[in-house]
Design a protein around this motif. Structure first.
Motif, PDB file in Angstrom:
ATOM      1  N   CYS A 350       0.828  -1.154  -0.100  1.00  0.00           N
ATOM      2  CA  CYS A 350       0.043  -0.116   0.125  1.00  0.00           C
ATOM      3  C   CYS A 350       0.567   1.273   0.047  1.00  0.00           C
ATOM      4  O   CYS A 350       0.436   2.440  -0.383  1.00  0.00           O
ATOM      5  CB  CYS A 350      -0.922   0.041   0.968  1.00  0.00           C
ATOM      6  SG  CYS A 350      -2.185   1.337   1.252  1.00  0.00           S
ATOM      7  N   ASN A 351       1.929   1.034   0.472  1.00  0.00           N
ATOM      8  CA  ASN A 351       3.030   2.341   0.757  1.00  0.00           C
ATOM      9  C   ASN A 351       3.413   2.802  -0.517  1.00  0.00           C
ATOM     10  O   ASN A 351       3.871   3.984  -0.550  1.00  0.00           O
ATOM     11  CB  ASN A 351       4.105   1.969   1.420  1.00  0.00           C
ATOM     12  CG  ASN A 351       3.875   1.519   2.913  1.00  0.00           C
ATOM     13  OD1 ASN A 351       2.888   2.153   3.527  1.00  0.00           O
ATOM     14  ND2 ASN A 351       4.802   0.789   3.572  1.00  0.00           N
ATOM     15  N   LEU A 352       3.396   2.210  -1.830  1.00  0.00           N
ATOM     16  CA  LEU A 352       3.586   2.647  -3.047  1.00  0.00           C
ATOM     17  C   LEU A 352       2.779   3.779  -3.740  1.00  0.00           C
ATOM     18  O   LEU A 352       3.124   4.376  -4.593  1.00  0.00           O
ATOM     19  CB  LEU A 352       3.424   1.545  -4.006  1.00  0.00           C
ATOM     20  CG  LEU A 352       4.942   0.426  -3.794  1.00  0.00           C
ATOM     21  CD1 LEU A 352       4.776  -0.818  -4.633  1.00  0.00           C
ATOM     22  CD2 LEU A 352       6.251   1.165  -3.899  1.00  0.00           C
ATOM     23  N   PHE A 353       1.503   3.795  -3.061  1.00  0.00           N
ATOM     24  CA  PHE A 353       0.458   4.928  -3.386  1.00  0.00           C
ATOM     25  C   PHE A 353       1.038   6.151  -2.430  1.00  0.00           C
ATOM     26  O   PHE A 353       1.306   6.143  -1.341  1.00  0.00           O
ATOM     27  CB  PHE A 353      -0.861   4.678  -2.722  1.00  0.00           C
ATOM     28  CG  PHE A 353      -1.211   3.588  -3.917  1.00  0.00           C
ATOM     29  CD1 PHE A 353      -1.857   3.671  -5.178  1.00  0.00           C
ATOM     30  CD2 PHE A 353      -1.444   2.414  -3.425  1.00  0.00           C
ATOM     31  CE1 PHE A 353      -2.545   2.764  -6.048  1.00  0.00           C
ATOM     32  CE2 PHE A 353      -1.893   1.082  -4.290  1.00  0.00           C
ATOM     33  CZ  PHE A 353      -2.334   1.233  -5.335  1.00  0.00           C
ATOM     34  N   PRO A 354       1.320   7.216  -3.335  1.00  0.00           N
ATOM     35  CA  PRO A 354       1.766   8.674  -2.724  1.00  0.00           C
ATOM     36  C   PRO A 354       0.923   8.811  -1.501  1.00  0.00           C
ATOM     37  O   PRO A 354       1.593   9.619  -0.557  1.00  0.00           O
ATOM     38  CB  PRO A 354       1.644   9.608  -3.649  1.00  0.00           C
ATOM     39  CG  PRO A 354       1.709   8.825  -5.002  1.00  0.00           C
ATOM     40  CD  PRO A 354       0.995   7.507  -4.714  1.00  0.00           C
ATOM     41  N   ASN A 355      -0.412   8.658  -1.494  1.00  0.00           N
ATOM     42  CA  ASN A 355      -1.404   9.152  -0.371  1.00  0.00           C
ATOM     43  C   ASN A 355      -2.086   7.935  -0.234  1.00  0.00           C
ATOM     44  O   ASN A 355      -3.207   7.804  -0.546  1.00  0.00           O
ATOM     45  CB  ASN A 355      -2.221  10.216  -0.760  1.00  0.00           C
ATOM     46  CG  ASN A 355      -1.270  11.558  -1.269  1.00  0.00           C
ATOM     47  OD1 ASN A 355      -0.906  12.087  -0.299  1.00  0.00           O
ATOM     48  ND2 ASN A 355      -1.425  11.894  -2.375  1.00  0.00           N
ATOM     49  N   SER A 356      -1.806   7.207   1.043  1.00  0.00           N
ATOM     50  CA  SER A 356      -2.439   5.968   1.187  1.00  0.00           C
ATOM     51  C   SER A 356      -2.379   5.893   2.796  1.00  0.00           C
ATOM     52  O   SER A 356      -1.483   6.511   3.624  1.00  0.00           O
ATOM     53  CB  SER A 356      -1.962   4.815   0.900  1.00  0.00           C
ATOM     54  OG  SER A 356      -0.489   4.681   0.898  1.00  0.00           O
ATOM     55  N   GLN A 357      -3.239   4.948   3.521  1.00  0.00           N
ATOM     56  CA  GLN A 357      -3.182   4.776   4.865  1.00  0.00           C
ATOM     57  C   GLN A 357      -3.653   3.132   4.988  1.00  0.00           C
ATOM     58  O   GLN A 357      -4.399   2.819   4.196  1.00  0.00           O
ATOM     59  CB  GLN A 357      -3.854   5.670   5.619  1.00  0.00           C
ATOM     60  CG  GLN A 357      -5.295   5.872   5.634  1.00  0.00           C
ATOM     61  CD  GLN A 357      -5.718   6.938   6.239  1.00  0.00           C
ATOM     62  OE1 GLN A 357      -5.318   8.124   6.644  1.00  0.00           O
ATOM     63  NE2 GLN A 357      -6.968   6.686   6.837  1.00  0.00           N
ATOM     64  N   GLN A 358      -3.402   2.703   6.279  1.00  0.00           N
ATOM     65  CA  GLN A 358      -3.869   1.344   6.412  1.00  0.00           C
ATOM     66  C   GLN A 358      -4.882   1.273   7.588  1.00  0.00           C
ATOM     67  O   GLN A 358      -5.209   0.299   8.066  1.00  0.00           O
ATOM     68  CB  GLN A 358      -2.787   0.554   6.829  1.00  0.00           C
ATOM     69  CG  GLN A 358      -1.715   0.032   5.769  1.00  0.00           C
ATOM     70  CD  GLN A 358      -0.648  -0.831   6.218  1.00  0.00           C
ATOM     71  OE1 GLN A 358      -0.343  -0.879   7.254  1.00  0.00           O
ATOM     72  NE2 GLN A 358       0.192  -1.285   5.139  1.00  0.00           N
ATOM     73  N   GLU A 359      -5.398   2.409   7.711  1.00  0.00           N
ATOM     74  CA  GLU A 359      -6.645   2.544   8.544  1.00  0.00           C
ATOM     75  C   GLU A 359      -7.919   3.114   7.674  1.00  0.00           C
ATOM     76  O   GLU A 359      -7.759   3.850   6.760  1.00  0.00           O
ATOM     77  CB  GLU A 359      -6.424   3.615   9.701  1.00  0.00           C
ATOM     78  CG  GLU A 359      -5.208   2.846  10.531  1.00  0.00           C
ATOM     79  CD  GLU A 359      -4.069   3.420  10.188  1.00  0.00           C
ATOM     80  OE1 GLU A 359      -4.049   4.435   9.477  1.00  0.00           O
ATOM     81  OE2 GLU A 359      -2.869   2.704  10.225  1.00  0.00           O
ATOM     82  N   TYR A 360      -9.071   2.515   8.107  1.00  0.00           N
ATOM     83  CA  TYR A 360     -10.201   3.225   7.659  1.00  0.00           C
ATOM     84  C   TYR A 360     -10.513   4.473   8.107  1.00  0.00           C
ATOM     85  O   TYR A 360     -10.338   4.893   9.315  1.00  0.00           O
ATOM     86  CB  TYR A 360     -11.520   2.200   7.826  1.00  0.00           C
ATOM     87  CG  TYR A 360     -11.369   1.083   7.202  1.00  0.00           C
ATOM     88  CD1 TYR A 360     -11.820   1.084   5.826  1.00  0.00           C
ATOM     89  CD2 TYR A 360     -11.324   0.031   7.891  1.00  0.00           C
ATOM     90  CE1 TYR A 360     -11.945  -0.359   5.261  1.00  0.00           C
ATOM     91  CE2 TYR A 360     -11.140  -1.405   7.281  1.00  0.00           C
ATOM     92  CZ  TYR A 360     -11.504  -1.395   6.081  1.00  0.00           C
ATOM     93  OH  TYR A 360     -11.414  -2.628   5.287  1.00  0.00           O
ATOM     94  N   PRO A 361     -10.938   5.322   7.392  1.00  0.00           N
ATOM     95  CA  PRO A 361     -11.184   7.065   7.819  1.00  0.00           C
ATOM     96  C   PRO A 361     -12.514   6.756   8.639  1.00  0.00           C
ATOM     97  O   PRO A 361     -13.275   5.886   8.644  1.00  0.00           O
ATOM     98  CB  PRO A 361     -11.518   7.633   6.512  1.00  0.00           C
ATOM     99  CG  PRO A 361     -11.102   7.049   5.391  1.00  0.00           C
ATOM    100  CD  PRO A 361     -10.891   5.415   5.659  1.00  0.00           C
ATOM    101  N   GLU A 362     -12.624   7.727   9.615  1.00  0.00           N
ATOM    102  CA  GLU A 362     -13.484   7.570  10.604  1.00  0.00           C
ATOM    103  C   GLU A 362     -15.013   7.616  10.261  1.00  0.00           C
ATOM    104  O   GLU A 362     -16.192   7.023  10.604  1.00  0.00           O
ATOM    105  CB  GLU A 362     -13.569   8.590  11.601  1.00  0.00           C
ATOM    106  CG  GLU A 362     -13.837  10.134  11.068  1.00  0.00           C
ATOM    107  CD  GLU A 362     -13.453  11.026  12.283  1.00  0.00           C
ATOM    108  OE1 GLU A 362     -13.712  12.164  11.932  1.00  0.00           O
ATOM    109  OE2 GLU A 362     -12.986  10.732  13.432  1.00  0.00           O
ATOM    110  N   TRP A 363     -15.243   8.229   8.834  1.00  0.00           N
ATOM    111  CA  TRP A 363     -16.620   7.906   8.201  1.00  0.00           C
ATOM    112  C   TRP A 363     -16.918   7.063   7.099  1.00  0.00           C
ATOM    113  O   TRP A 363     -17.879   6.807   6.594  1.00  0.00           O
ATOM    114  CB  TRP A 363     -16.668   9.485   7.498  1.00  0.00           C
ATOM    115  CG  TRP A 363     -15.502   9.892   6.722  1.00  0.00           C
ATOM    116  CD1 TRP A 363     -14.467  10.915   7.078  1.00  0.00           C
ATOM    117  CD2 TRP A 363     -14.975   9.332   5.584  1.00  0.00           C
ATOM    118  NE1 TRP A 363     -13.538  10.956   6.226  1.00  0.00           N
ATOM    119  CE2 TRP A 363     -13.882  10.033   5.132  1.00  0.00           C
ATOM    120  CE3 TRP A 363     -15.604   8.215   4.670  1.00  0.00           C
ATOM    121  CZ2 TRP A 363     -13.270   9.696   3.887  1.00  0.00           C
ATOM    122  CZ3 TRP A 363     -14.872   8.038   3.287  1.00  0.00           C
ATOM    123  CH2 TRP A 363     -13.772   8.711   3.167  1.00  0.00           C
TER     124      TRP A 363
END
Length: 367
Positions: A350-363
């Motif tokens: 997932c880290n290969l995407f410039p803007n990513s994270q491994q947690e779901y947004p709160e919404w």
């Protein structure tokens, strides 16, 4: 004229990541660097962000690209301006300090639109230079959005049958006649399916949520002075997006309606006019677009970009794989006859995407 990737002239920042909305157009190379300011202050309970950078210039010094071999490089990209002091000032009293979290990125937490009836301005101290934005107040009027999506085929360059999704809003206009100005920004967030390789614990890969801007050159605007329909309806296309593997799972479009000042509206109208320039003899030529930032001690200095103060309302809509009427190849799906190194790198990390994270947004699961 040189082509610049003037990303900080026209960007919209969101508190949950460091996404940058990018629009490209031509800009002359000046004798000295010019400050670019980009930021939107809203009344939402969110991180407020200002991004500072400087344009290229004829006097620009090269960057050290390879320290070991002492190789220098020179490019025309704006460079982040680090080490500045950025503050938000309320004319009637009150001051808030932004904190630099990355080079050129300054964040403010805890504002929450608490001074809606005060004139506000941004102040920037960079070296011996002091800049300010023109004072403005958070508007009161705003509409509401009812979002919908549709899939269709379209011509894209040499492809006459490209698949895309269109996001529309049926806007309920403010309950007043004129004196309001609206624009929309859209970002996207989607679940990316990493390859699930069999393992002894049957443990799937962690979630991968990717953030981006689907259609940055689209600038939807409404001038309320041209309408005489209090509480009426208006339909706007807010974004278009080509269909790809990101639609194999839940794919959000976060639509933000901003109620802005007349000056901000005129700024974005000129930007849209420039971006949509078709190159005919009747078009206005590419040019600098002055914003609302000025040097306190040098009124002749050209400062680019805009700091806007807005009332905001966020609406969300998402698609799932079941909504897509087109074939979408599952490039990351596990195949026992396929070696690990035969998968695209983005199927593995997932880290290969410039803007990513491994947690779901709160919404994520609220919709």
């Amino acid at each position: 004229m040189r082509k610049l990737s003037v990303f900080s002239l026209l960007i919209v920042f969101f508190g949950f990541n460091s996404c940058v909305e990018q629009i490209e157009f031509e800009l002359e190379k000046a004798e000295r660097e010019r400050l670019i300011v980009s930021g939107t202050l809203t009344d939402l309970n969110e991180t407020q962000v200002v991004f500072l950078s400087e344009t290229t210039s004829k006097a620009r010094q090269p960057l050290l690209a390879d320290e070991e071999r002492r190789i220098f490089t020179l490019n025309d990209l704006p460079r982040p301006l680090a080490g500045a002091q950025v503050t938000l000032v309320a004319v009637g009293g009150g001051i808030w300090f932004y904190r630099e979290t990355k080079p050129g990125r300054y964040e403010l937490n805890g504002f929450n639109g608490r001074v809606v009836n005060s004139d506000l301005y941004l102040q920037i101290s960079a070296g011996n230079r002091v800049y300010r934005s023109k004072a403005q107040r958070i508007p009161e009027a705003i509409g509401s959005d009812d979002l919908s999506f549709s899939f269709e085929r379209t011509r894209l360059k040499d492809n006459p049958d490209a698949a895309q999704v269109i996001i529309k809003t049926e806007v309920t206009l403010p309950e007043q006649i004129g004196d309001y100005y609206l624009r929309w920004t859209v970002d996207e967030a989607y679940f990316w399916d990493l390859t699930f390789f069999p393992n002894a614990f049957n443990m799937p890969p962690p979630p991968c949520i990717v953030f981006d801007f689907p259609d940055p050159e689209r600038i939807p605007l409404i001038n309320g002075d041209l309408l005489n329909r209090p509480g009426g309806k208006s339909t706007q296309i807010v974004t278009k997006r080509l269909v790809d593997q990101s639609f194999l799972s839940r794919h959000y479009f976060n639509v933000r309606q901003l109620s802005i000042s007349k000056d901000a509206f005129e700024y974005w109208r000129r930007v849209r006019e420039l971006v949509n320039n078709t190159g005919s003899v009747f078009d206005s030529p590419p040019a600098q677009i002055r914003g609302n930032i000025f040097n306190v001690d040098d009124s002749e200095e050209v400062v680019l970009g805009y700091f806007e103060v807005a009332k905001a309302r966020v609406s969300r809509i998402y698609t799932t794989f079941a909504d897509v009427p087109f074939f979408v190849e599952k490039t990351c799906e596990y195949d026992p006859n396929r070696r690990r190194d035969q998968y695209p790198p983005t199927c593995l990390s997932c880290n290969l995407f410039p803007n990513s994270q491994q947690e779901y947004p709160e919404w994520w699961f609220d919709e």
